[in-house]
Scaffold this motif. Structure first.
Motif, PDB file in Angstrom:
ATOM      1  N   PHE A 131      25.528  -8.311 -59.393  1.00 20.23           N
ATOM      2  CA  PHE A 131      25.033  -6.948 -59.200  1.00 20.23           C
ATOM      3  C   PHE A 131      23.823  -6.942 -58.270  1.00 20.23           C
ATOM      4  O   PHE A 131      23.745  -6.145 -57.327  1.00 20.23           O
ATOM      5  CB  PHE A 131      24.674  -6.324 -60.551  1.00 20.23           C
ATOM      6  N   PHE A 132      22.886  -7.844 -58.520  1.00 19.83           N
ATOM      7  CA  PHE A 132      21.715  -7.938 -57.648  1.00 19.83           C
ATOM      8  C   PHE A 132      22.116  -8.329 -56.222  1.00 19.83           C
ATOM      9  O   PHE A 132      21.545  -7.830 -55.252  1.00 19.83           O
ATOM     10  CB  PHE A 132      20.709  -8.956 -58.202  1.00 19.83           C
ATOM     11  N   ALA A 133      23.082  -9.227 -56.097  1.00 27.63           N
ATOM     12  CA  ALA A 133      23.511  -9.661 -54.764  1.00 27.63           C
ATOM     13  C   ALA A 133      24.131  -8.504 -53.989  1.00 27.63           C
ATOM     14  O   ALA A 133      23.885  -8.342 -52.787  1.00 27.63           O
ATOM     15  CB  ALA A 133      24.505 -10.812 -54.886  1.00 27.63           C
ATOM     16  N   LEU A 134      24.935  -7.688 -54.669  1.00 20.47           N
ATOM     17  CA  LEU A 134      25.547  -6.529 -54.007  1.00 20.47           C
ATOM     18  C   LEU A 134      24.478  -5.545 -53.539  1.00 20.47           C
ATOM     19  O   LEU A 134      24.600  -4.937 -52.468  1.00 20.47           O
ATOM     20  CB  LEU A 134      26.517  -5.835 -54.965  1.00 20.47           C
ATOM     21  N   LEU A 135      23.439  -5.386 -54.343  1.00 29.13           N
ATOM     22  CA  LEU A 135      22.364  -4.462 -53.982  1.00 29.13           C
ATOM     23  C   LEU A 135      21.487  -5.005 -52.853  1.00 29.13           C
ATOM     24  O   LEU A 135      21.264  -4.332 -51.838  1.00 29.13           O
ATOM     25  CB  LEU A 135      21.478  -4.185 -55.196  1.00 29.13           C
ATOM     26  N   CYS A 136      20.991  -6.215 -53.047  1.00 33.22           N
ATOM     27  CA  CYS A 136      19.916  -6.721 -52.188  1.00 33.22           C
ATOM     28  C   CYS A 136      20.403  -7.589 -51.032  1.00 33.22           C
ATOM     29  O   CYS A 136      19.642  -7.833 -50.088  1.00 33.22           O
ATOM     30  CB  CYS A 136      18.922  -7.513 -53.026  1.00 33.22           C
ATOM     31  N   GLY A 137      21.651  -8.028 -51.100  1.00 32.72           N
ATOM     32  CA  GLY A 137      22.170  -8.880 -50.037  1.00 32.72           C
ATOM     33  C   GLY A 137      21.998  -8.321 -48.636  1.00 32.72           C
ATOM     34  O   GLY A 137      21.602  -9.045 -47.713  1.00 32.72           O
ATOM     35  N   PRO A 138      22.280  -7.020 -48.425  1.00 36.34           N
ATOM     36  CA  PRO A 138      22.163  -6.470 -47.069  1.00 36.34           C
ATOM     37  C   PRO A 138      20.732  -6.146 -46.624  1.00 36.34           C
ATOM     38  O   PRO A 138      20.513  -5.803 -45.461  1.00 36.34           O
ATOM     39  CB  PRO A 138      22.980  -5.158 -47.141  1.00 36.34           C
ATOM     40  N   MET A 139      19.751  -6.246 -47.546  1.00 37.51           N
ATOM     41  CA  MET A 139      18.457  -5.652 -47.252  1.00 37.51           C
ATOM     42  C   MET A 139      17.621  -6.425 -46.234  1.00 37.51           C
ATOM     43  O   MET A 139      16.874  -5.821 -45.458  1.00 37.51           O
ATOM     44  CB  MET A 139      17.651  -5.470 -48.543  1.00 37.51           C
ATOM     45  N   ASP A 140      17.707  -7.752 -46.210  1.00 37.92           N
ATOM     46  CA  ASP A 140      16.905  -8.504 -45.240  1.00 37.92           C
ATOM     47  C   ASP A 140      17.246  -8.086 -43.816  1.00 37.92           C
ATOM     48  O   ASP A 140      16.359  -7.918 -42.971  1.00 37.92           O
ATOM     49  CB  ASP A 140      17.129 -10.010 -45.414  1.00 37.92           C
ATOM     50  N   ARG A 141      18.561  -7.911 -43.560  1.00 39.96           N
ATOM     51  CA  ARG A 141      18.974  -7.510 -42.211  1.00 39.96           C
ATOM     52  C   ARG A 141      18.615  -6.053 -41.940  1.00 39.96           C
ATOM     53  O   ARG A 141      18.068  -5.725 -40.890  1.00 39.96           O
ATOM     54  CB  ARG A 141      20.491  -7.708 -42.043  1.00 39.96           C
ATOM     55  N   ARG A 142      18.899  -5.185 -42.890  1.00 43.55           N
ATOM     56  CA  ARG A 142      18.649  -3.764 -42.665  1.00 43.55           C
ATOM     57  C   ARG A 142      17.158  -3.450 -42.540  1.00 43.55           C
ATOM     58  O   ARG A 142      16.753  -2.623 -41.728  1.00 43.55           O
ATOM     59  CB  ARG A 142      19.259  -2.931 -43.795  1.00 43.55           C
ATOM     60  N   ALA A 143      16.358  -4.094 -43.376  1.00 45.73           N
ATOM     61  CA  ALA A 143      14.914  -3.834 -43.353  1.00 45.73           C
ATOM     62  C   ALA A 143      14.179  -4.745 -42.382  1.00 45.73           C
ATOM     63  O   ALA A 143      12.983  -4.578 -42.170  1.00 45.73           O
ATOM     64  CB  ALA A 143      14.332  -4.008 -44.753  1.00 45.73           C
ATOM     65  N   ARG A 144      14.908  -5.692 -41.780  1.00 39.85           N
ATOM     66  CA  ARG A 144      14.296  -6.632 -40.830  1.00 39.85           C
ATOM     67  C   ARG A 144      13.065  -7.301 -41.437  1.00 39.85           C
ATOM     68  O   ARG A 144      11.969  -7.290 -40.881  1.00 39.85           O
ATOM     69  CB  ARG A 144      13.967  -5.920 -39.520  1.00 39.85           C
ATOM     70  N   LEU A 145      13.319  -7.868 -42.627  1.00 37.71           N
ATOM     71  CA  LEU A 145      12.263  -8.576 -43.371  1.00 37.71           C
ATOM     72  C   LEU A 145      11.044  -7.701 -43.646  1.00 37.71           C
ATOM     73  O   LEU A 145       9.910  -8.168 -43.660  1.00 37.71           O
ATOM     74  CB  LEU A 145      11.857  -9.858 -42.634  1.00 37.71           C
ATOM     75  N   GLY A 146      11.312  -6.424 -43.869  1.00 33.44           N
ATOM     76  CA  GLY A 146      10.246  -5.506 -44.238  1.00 33.44           C
ATOM     77  C   GLY A 146       9.544  -4.829 -43.085  1.00 33.44           C
ATOM     78  O   GLY A 146       8.596  -4.074 -43.295  1.00 33.44           O
ATOM     79  N   THR A 147      10.007  -5.056 -41.862  1.00 32.25           N
ATOM     80  CA  THR A 147       9.362  -4.428 -40.704  1.00 32.25           C
ATOM     81  C   THR A 147      10.007  -3.092 -40.345  1.00 32.25           C
ATOM     82  O   THR A 147       9.495  -2.379 -39.485  1.00 32.25           O
ATOM     83  CB  THR A 147       9.425  -5.353 -39.475  1.00 32.25           C
ATOM     84  N   ARG A 148      11.112  -2.761 -40.993  1.00 31.08           N
ATOM     85  CA  ARG A 148      11.761  -1.462 -40.768  1.00 31.08           C
ATOM     86  C   ARG A 148      11.798  -0.694 -42.077  1.00 31.08           C
ATOM     87  O   ARG A 148      12.210  -1.211 -43.104  1.00 31.08           O
ATOM     88  CB  ARG A 148      13.185  -1.646 -40.254  1.00 31.08           C
TER      89      ARG A 148
END
Length: 211
Positions: free
Chosen positions: A167-184
């Motif tokens: 469940f956590f992987a489905l939620l957070c898996g895409p976030m590093d790319r989408r948020a650009r490591l927190g810069t977006r």
């Protein structure tokens, strides 16, 4: 009464130092972060920092631990919304998923992950601090809630811990790319869509099949 006030003042100073230390470590990195910089950020004397924490290494570990404790509280508040009543489970899980994504995308959470990435080779025990104080406990709590839903017949999770991890992987898996490591900044509409998609996939896998 004076003793209570003095104790309260010491606790407040300790928290101010921890907050300042995290800010300075995240901004400058461990090697460049001086105790004098942290003292200035906390608006306390340098000697006060040493009296509370002893040395810079211990201060780093304590600052990471304090951040883990805050992450634990925030994430548990989301996970504990899940009950075994199962009423509108899809909507409940979407709401929980959205809150977990908001926690994951919090500025402090990104700063903590970047700090860990930068310092993990020198301080590998930082990862143990994060896991024992926050990540493992959050996963265990979610697994417990999923197990309760399984007992109630709303889910089928033979291995609740694995289901929680997925469940956590489905939620957070895409976030590093989408948020650009927190810069977006990821807008809430996008977080809602991610939560909806994650829950849809999760329930397809773990909804009990008709017999």
């Amino acid at each position: 009464m004076d003793g209570v006030v003095a104790a309260r003042g010491r606790i407040d100073k300790r928290q101010a130092i921890l907050d300042a230390a995290f800010t300075v470590f995240a901004r400058a990195g461990y090697s460049q972060a001086g105790v004098d910089m942290i003292a200035a950020e906390a608006r306390v004397a340098k000697a006060t920092v040493y009296s509370h924490f002893g040395d810079k290494e211990n201060l780093l570990r304590q600052a990471v631990a304090a951040s883990a404790d805050q992450a634990l509280a925030d994430n548990l508040a989301a996970v504990e919304r899940i009950t075994d009543r199962g009423a509108d489970l899809h909507a409940t899980l979407e709401g929980v998923g959205l809150r977990l994504l908001q926690c994951y995308c919090d500025d402090r959470s990104w700063a903590l992950r970047r700090l860990l990435s930068a310092e993990i080779n020198q301080f590998p025990d930082l990862l143990d601090i994060i896991h024992t104080r926050a990540a493992d406990r959050i996963t265990e709590t979610l697994a417990d809630r999923l197990a309760r839903l399984t007992v109630a017949g709303h889910l089928h999770t033979p291995d609740p811990v694995l289901a929680a991890e997925q469940f956590f992987a489905l939620l957070c898996g895409p976030m590093d790319r989408r948020a650009r490591l927190g810069t977006r900044h990821v807008p809430e509409t996008e977080l809602r869509a991610l939560s909806h998609a994650a829950v849809h996939t999760f329930l397809q896998a773990f909804t009990p099949k008709p017999t």
